[in-house]
Write a protein that holds these residues in place. Sequence first.
Motif, PDB file in Angstrom:
ATOM      1  N   MET A  62       7.908 -41.142  11.572  1.00 31.57           N
ATOM      2  CA  MET A  62       7.556 -42.498  11.991  1.00 31.57           C
ATOM      3  C   MET A  62       7.038 -42.519  13.423  1.00 31.57           C
ATOM      4  SD  MET A  62      10.426 -44.949  10.253  1.00 31.57           S
ATOM      5  CE  MET A  62       9.509 -46.388  10.775  1.00 31.57           C
ATOM      6  N   GLY A  63       7.553 -41.606  14.249  1.00 25.30           N
ATOM      7  CA  GLY A  63       7.061 -41.522  15.622  1.00 25.30           C
ATOM      8  C   GLY A  63       5.585 -41.156  15.660  1.00 25.30           C
ATOM      9  N   GLU A  64       5.187 -40.188  14.836  1.00 25.52           N
ATOM     10  CA  GLU A  64       3.775 -39.792  14.778  1.00 25.52           C
ATOM     11  C   GLU A  64       2.900 -40.924  14.264  1.00 25.52           C
ATOM     12  OE1 GLU A  64       4.260 -35.005  13.858  1.00 25.52           O
ATOM     13  OE2 GLU A  64       4.329 -36.443  12.202  1.00 25.52           O
ATOM     14  N   VAL A  65       3.408 -41.643  13.267  1.00 28.65           N
ATOM     15  CA  VAL A  65       2.645 -42.774  12.729  1.00 28.65           C
ATOM     16  C   VAL A  65       2.549 -43.882  13.773  1.00 28.65           C
ATOM     17  CG1 VAL A  65       2.583 -44.557  10.941  1.00 28.65           C
ATOM     18  CG2 VAL A  65       3.264 -42.223  10.349  1.00 28.65           C
ATOM     19  N   GLY A  66       3.644 -44.125  14.510  1.00 29.25           N
ATOM     20  CA  GLY A  66       3.613 -45.135  15.566  1.00 29.25           C
ATOM     21  C   GLY A  66       2.585 -44.812  16.630  1.00 29.25           C
ATOM     22  N   GLU A  67       2.526 -43.536  17.032  1.00 26.54           N
ATOM     23  CA  GLU A  67       1.515 -43.112  18.010  1.00 26.54           C
ATOM     24  C   GLU A  67       0.105 -43.321  17.452  1.00 26.54           C
ATOM     25  OE1 GLU A  67       2.378 -39.095  18.986  1.00 26.54           O
ATOM     26  OE2 GLU A  67       4.271 -39.543  20.009  1.00 26.54           O
ATOM     27  N   ALA A  68      -0.067 -43.030  16.148  1.00 30.91           N
ATOM     28  CA  ALA A  68      -1.383 -43.206  15.529  1.00 30.91           C
ATOM     29  C   ALA A  68      -1.778 -44.678  15.499  1.00 30.91           C
ATOM     30  CB  ALA A  68      -1.367 -42.622  14.119  1.00 30.91           C
ATOM     31  N   ILE A  69      -0.807 -45.569  15.248  1.00 28.01           N
ATOM     32  CA  ILE A  69      -1.106 -47.006  15.241  1.00 28.01           C
ATOM     33  C   ILE A  69      -1.584 -47.450  16.615  1.00 28.01           C
ATOM     34  CG2 ILE A  69      -0.073 -49.303  15.070  1.00 28.01           C
ATOM     35  CD1 ILE A  69       1.760 -48.211  12.889  1.00 28.01           C
ATOM     36  N   VAL A  70      -0.865 -47.017  17.656  1.00 27.36           N
ATOM     37  CA  VAL A  70      -1.259 -47.372  19.026  1.00 27.36           C
ATOM     38  C   VAL A  70      -2.652 -46.835  19.329  1.00 27.36           C
ATOM     39  CG1 VAL A  70      -0.723 -47.031  21.467  1.00 27.36           C
ATOM     40  CG2 VAL A  70       1.123 -47.497  19.843  1.00 27.36           C
ATOM     41  N   SER A 238     -10.596 -36.577   6.578  1.00 28.06           N
ATOM     42  CA  SER A 238     -10.334 -35.541   7.588  1.00 28.06           C
ATOM     43  C   SER A 238      -8.891 -35.024   7.505  1.00 28.06           C
ATOM     44  CB  SER A 238     -10.614 -36.079   8.985  1.00 28.06           C
ATOM     45  OG  SER A 238      -9.770 -37.174   9.270  1.00 28.06           O
ATOM     46  N   PHE A 239      -8.154 -35.491   6.506  1.00 22.45           N
ATOM     47  CA  PHE A 239      -6.772 -35.080   6.271  1.00 22.45           C
ATOM     48  C   PHE A 239      -5.890 -35.357   7.490  1.00 22.45           C
ATOM     49  CE2 PHE A 239      -3.391 -32.342   4.512  1.00 22.45           C
ATOM     50  CZ  PHE A 239      -3.444 -32.764   3.206  1.00 22.45           C
ATOM     51  N   ASN A 240      -6.182 -36.472   8.152  1.00 20.01           N
ATOM     52  CA  ASN A 240      -5.382 -36.903   9.305  1.00 20.01           C
ATOM     53  C   ASN A 240      -4.302 -37.855   8.789  1.00 20.01           C
ATOM     54  OD1 ASN A 240      -4.352 -38.072  11.658  1.00 20.01           O
ATOM     55  ND2 ASN A 240      -6.316 -37.990  12.713  1.00 20.01           N
ATOM     56  N   MET A 241      -3.159 -37.295   8.391  1.00 19.02           N
ATOM     57  CA  MET A 241      -2.135 -38.080   7.718  1.00 19.02           C
ATOM     58  C   MET A 241      -1.533 -39.183   8.607  1.00 19.02           C
ATOM     59  SD  MET A 241      -2.510 -36.797   4.850  1.00 19.02           S
ATOM     60  CE  MET A 241      -1.258 -37.645   3.922  1.00 19.02           C
ATOM     61  N   PRO A 242      -1.232 -38.925   9.888  1.00 19.61           N
ATOM     62  CA  PRO A 242      -0.700 -40.029  10.714  1.00 19.61           C
ATOM     63  C   PRO A 242      -1.654 -41.213  10.788  1.00 19.61           C
ATOM     64  CG  PRO A 242      -0.269 -37.933  11.785  1.00 19.61           C
ATOM     65  CD  PRO A 242      -1.168 -37.636  10.626  1.00 19.61           C
ATOM     66  N   ASP A 243      -2.960 -40.924  10.974  1.00 19.12           N
ATOM     67  CA  ASP A 243      -3.929 -42.018  11.036  1.00 19.12           C
ATOM     68  C   ASP A 243      -4.027 -42.748   9.700  1.00 19.12           C
ATOM     69  OD1 ASP A 243      -4.404 -41.325  13.617  1.00 19.12           O
ATOM     70  OD2 ASP A 243      -6.572 -41.095  13.410  1.00 19.12           O
ATOM     71  N   MET A 244      -3.921 -41.998   8.606  1.00 18.71           N
ATOM     72  CA  MET A 244      -4.017 -42.615   7.287  1.00 18.71           C
ATOM     73  C   MET A 244      -2.846 -43.564   7.050  1.00 18.71           C
ATOM     74  SD  MET A 244      -4.601 -40.782   3.601  1.00 18.71           S
ATOM     75  CE  MET A 244      -2.875 -40.497   3.232  1.00 18.71           C
TER      76      MET A 244
END
Length: 274
Positions: A62-70, A238-244
């Motif tokens: 979730m931390g990686e996804v949160g960074e991607a959202i920001v 691009s297989f960027n899972m956090p951004d997805m």
Amino acid sequence: MTINADPAKDTPALFGLRSYLDGSLGNSRAFVLGALSLILVGVGWEASAIYGWVNPLFLPTMGEVGEAIVKIVSRDDFAHHLAVSGYEFGWGLGLSVLIGGILGILAGWFKPVEEFLQPIIIAVNSIPNLALIPLLILVFGIGTLPKIILVMLACIVVMVMNTAAGVQSADKQLMRMSRSFKANQFQLIRTVVIPSVVPYFMTGVRICVGKAVVSVAVAEIFGSTAGLGHILIIAQSSFNMPDMYAAVIILTAIGIALTQTAAVVERFFLRWRG
């Protein structure tokens, strides 16, 4: 074997819990329980990512996804993508509500109109929206028009059916009384039918908000040069899972916010009707 039909006697602990929650949380119960459900989902997600219950390659923390959202929200082009999706959503939903509402009133009031529209409504309601996207893109290109048309195809049917049901639910006794006072067709629709239509119409709008968000996102995934769905498909390719995951969460948050806004508007109109 006897079956006790009284659930309160069978589940005293459950009903005791409900009484406790009602007493301790009061009006905030729905918010607290809803927040708790989201927290539990988040805990399950984080545990799955950390302990490898799901392949970390496909499930970031979730931390990686949160960074991607920001990161996505902070991008210079995010406002442009949001504006494109908002334009498609606004026009598609607005035209659906307007056209669907008018056709619904006509179909509910005039039997020949209902009989004329019925096969078209059934046909449009039976076609999977996904099947129409390649055809719409082929005919209209990858601009905003096919997305608006797709939203309309997804929403107009709901608006017509809900509004027509509202017209047909109008109080027959009140209509006979209005006719006895020489009320014309327009006066009947304005004073009797429209107040009956309001709850059905607003429920249709609330349903269509969610359908419109989904339609815009799916159409942008299949073919677009901008929009929130475009961000999602670029991350996926691009297989960027956090951004997805971040793009999915942003779309979900927007859908929830818009649906809740529609619910507030619905309650306002219901109070006006009452």
